[in-house]
Design an enzyme around this catalytic site. Structure first.
Site, short mmCIF file in Angstrom:
data_model
loop_
_atom_site.label_atom_id
_atom_site.label_comp_id
_atom_site.label_asym_id
_atom_site.label_seq_id
_atom_site.Cartn_x
_atom_site.Cartn_y
_atom_site.Cartn_z
N GLU A 114 141.80 -20.54 32.53
CA GLU A 114 140.93 -21.70 32.73
C GLU A 114 139.54 -21.39 32.21
O GLU A 114 139.27 -20.29 31.70
CB GLU A 114 140.91 -22.09 34.22
CG GLU A 114 142.27 -22.55 34.73
CD GLU A 114 142.26 -22.95 36.19
OE1 GLU A 114 141.17 -23.05 36.77
OE2 GLU A 114 143.34 -23.16 36.74
N HIS A 227 133.07 -31.25 38.16
CA HIS A 227 134.23 -30.91 37.35
C HIS A 227 134.23 -31.81 36.12
O HIS A 227 134.02 -33.02 36.23
CB HIS A 227 135.52 -31.11 38.16
CG HIS A 227 136.69 -30.38 37.59
ND1 HIS A 227 137.32 -30.79 36.43
CD2 HIS A 227 137.36 -29.28 38.01
CE1 HIS A 227 138.31 -29.97 36.17
NE2 HIS A 227 138.37 -29.04 37.11
N ARG A 270 132.36 -24.75 33.40
CA ARG A 270 132.44 -26.14 33.86
C ARG A 270 131.12 -26.89 33.74
O ARG A 270 131.09 -28.06 33.37
CB ARG A 270 132.91 -26.17 35.31
CG ARG A 270 134.38 -25.87 35.48
CD ARG A 270 134.77 -25.84 36.93
NE ARG A 270 136.21 -25.67 37.08
CZ ARG A 270 136.81 -25.47 38.23
NH1 ARG A 270 136.10 -25.42 39.35
NH2 ARG A 270 138.12 -25.34 38.28
N HIS A 322 132.59 -31.90 42.41
CA HIS A 322 133.74 -31.04 42.66
C HIS A 322 133.50 -29.98 43.73
O HIS A 322 134.30 -29.85 44.65
CB HIS A 322 134.15 -30.37 41.36
CG HIS A 322 135.41 -29.58 41.44
ND1 HIS A 322 136.61 -30.12 41.87
CD2 HIS A 322 135.68 -28.27 41.15
CE1 HIS A 322 137.56 -29.20 41.83
NE2 HIS A 322 137.03 -28.07 41.41
N GLU A 346 134.10 -23.00 51.45
CA GLU A 346 133.08 -23.75 50.72
C GLU A 346 131.86 -24.08 51.57
O GLU A 346 130.77 -24.25 51.03
CB GLU A 346 133.70 -25.03 50.17
CG GLU A 346 132.82 -25.72 49.13
CD GLU A 346 133.51 -26.90 48.46
OE1 GLU A 346 132.82 -27.66 47.76
OE2 GLU A 346 134.73 -27.06 48.64
N ARG A 357 130.55 -22.15 39.74
CA ARG A 357 131.73 -21.39 40.17
C ARG A 357 132.72 -21.19 39.03
O ARG A 357 133.06 -22.13 38.33
CB ARG A 357 132.43 -22.10 41.33
CG ARG A 357 133.74 -21.42 41.72
CD ARG A 357 134.33 -22.00 42.99
NE ARG A 357 134.79 -23.36 42.86
CZ ARG A 357 135.96 -23.72 42.33
NH1 ARG A 357 136.76 -22.80 41.81
NH2 ARG A 357 136.32 -25.00 42.30
#
Length: 477
Positions: A114, A227, A270, A322, A346, A357
């Site tokens: 990812e 996101h 991201r 996100h 979280e 992150r």
């Protein structure tokens, strides 16, 4: 109003992976109560598609550590990151011992890649439904000393002699008092405060308010991750980053790769991808033509696209709220500044994410630090002293308007004027002793939004101190 009383050793507020990890690892001699605001499956952990990042198959955790720090913009705490990735190497083996079965192919574990990862290290279960499968398996493993209660809203924590001694709230519509030797907050993030989010609607920052009001420290609240790829339809659906790891690219209507400028292309961090897509003029699509066995590897995505009449080869996407990197300040074992109070997942600012992150580090964080909290919790019984509680007297219609206003400033490009307007509009809210579950839930959401708003204003370079001085006294109340 009827009243229910419970007395336990440890109260865990939340039902996601962080909460369940703590419950699984606490000594079985302790009486543990785990409460969920709605159904236990109404947790962000159940929605997790990407998987769990781990250097389990690598010769060391060095590369995972570097990728995490780089993605964080070097703002994460190096010692905490080392703890995450080094102790996270055994997470896959640990989870397998609890019955989790990770996806495999002819070569072994079917690990994916990812954004901002230098190599394939994302472990999946059931393709793009990792969270649902992991959580179902682990919840079945909860021991007999753990009682699970659904539809419980915790609206305040209680202290005695400087130590948290329990909590108050609602079990359904029944008023609830819980005496506890220790309390663990695992309430998740803030994404449910607005509509355009990958989060469960119930995840609205409750833990921030609960911790703040008993004296815990909140840090880095303005660090919020968006996101890049939520399905661009009327209601948001996350499109997992693993799709890009499998070969999908972000393109415009003419087929041009919109992330071509970045060395990592569509697998850039991201925050960088989300900013690019936000600024882009026109629709952005995920071109999945190079993704092999897409129906087998991403069944949830394919089903979602089919339900919306979308061609899975060309998926329209846009960014959405996100993950919250800030939260309750904790040490490496989840202790807060308040005796008897712990935070994990979280809701906590564990120091491992910095300003952005790294993908799929969230479930890993829950497991690693959940185990550490369970090993650290100390139980000390204190008398339960219930203080008078008040709530904001806000109609459902007015709350809906406030929520809409939150959605206008809780964005990737916040406007300070809109944040200030929200703070000023909510500063003089009338408080009442006539409580109900609905009013308590609305009050927690508004208080959480106010905490975020204040933090965002304080971190804005152009902030005019005198302009907002008149609101300062009421902002954190």
């Amino acid at each position: 109003m009827s009243l229910q009383f419970e007395k336990v050793d440890v109260l865990i507020v939340g039902a996601g992976l962080a909460a369940v990890t703590v419950a699984l690892h606490l000594p079985h001699t302790l009486n543990v109560l785990l409460v969920s605001k709605h159904e236990v499956t109404s947790a962000n952990s159940d929605l997790a598609q990407g998987g769990i990042a781990s250097s389990y198959l690598e010769s060391s955790s060095v590369d995972h550590e570097r990728d995490t720090l780089v993605a964080s913009k070097l703002a994460a705490m190096p010692d905490r990151v080392y703890t995450l990735v080094e102790e996270g190497r055994s997470a896959i083996r640990d989870l397998e011992r609890f019955g989790v079965v990770f996806d495999r192919d002819e070569t072994g574990y079917a690990v994916g890649r990812e954004g901002a990862h230098g190599m394939n290290r994302i472990f999946h279960v059931g393709g793009d439904e990792t969270g649902r499968h992991v959580m179902a398996t682990l919840r079945r493993q909860l021991p007999d000393n753990v009682t699970v209660m659904e539809h419980v809203l915790i609206d305040s924590l209680l202290k005695s002699d400087g130590r948290v001694s329990g909590a108050t709230g609602y079990n359904g519509e029944t008023r609830l008092h819980v005496q506890a030797g220790a309390v663990v907050l695992a309430t998740g993030g803030i994404g449910g405060l607005i509509d355009w989010t990958s989060n469960c609607r119930s995840v609205t920052g409750d833990g921030l308010v609960l911790a703040h009001e008993v004296g815990a420290v909140l840090t880095n609240l303005s660090r919020i991750q968006f996101h890049p790829t939520l399905l661009a339809v009327e209601s948001p659906h996350l499109v997992t980053e693993a799709l890009r790891g499998a070969g999908a690219t972000l393109v415009d209507a003419s087929g041009r790769h919109v992330m071509a400028y970045h060395p990592l292309g569509s697998l850039a961090p991201r925050d960088e991808v989300a900013r690019t897509l936000t600024r882009h003029d026109g629709v952005v699509y995920l071109d999945t033509s190079r993704v092999e066995r897409i129906a087998e590897r991403f069944p949830k995505l394919v089903a979602t696209c089919d339900a919306h009449g979308i061609d899975v080869c060309q998926i329209p996407v846009r960014p959405g709220l996100h993950f919250h990197m800030g939260g309750v300040d904790v040490d490496a074992d989840g202790r807060t500044a308040v005796a008897g109070l712990y935070a994990v997942g979280e809701v906590a600012d564990s120091g491992v994410h910095g300003k952005n992150r790294l993908a799929s580090n969230s479930l890993l964080e829950c497991w690693v630090f959940g185990k550490r909290v369970a090993a650290t919790v100390t139980v000390e019984e204190k008398p339960l002293t219930v203080n008078e509680t008040t709530v904001y007297e806000v109609s459902l219609d007015l709350f809906s308007r406030y929520r809409q206003q939150i959605g206008e400033w809780l964005t990737i490009s916040p406007q300070i004027g809109e944040i200030a307007s929200f703070l000023e509009n909510t500063q003089q809210l009338v408080q009442t002793k006539h409580m109900s579950r609905q009013l308590s839930e609305q009050t927690l959401s508004l208080k959480a939004a106010r905490l975020l708003a204040r933090a965002m204003i304080e971190t804005e370079d152009g902030y005019e101190q005198d302009r907002f001085a008149r609101t300062a006294d009421g902002i954190s109340k």
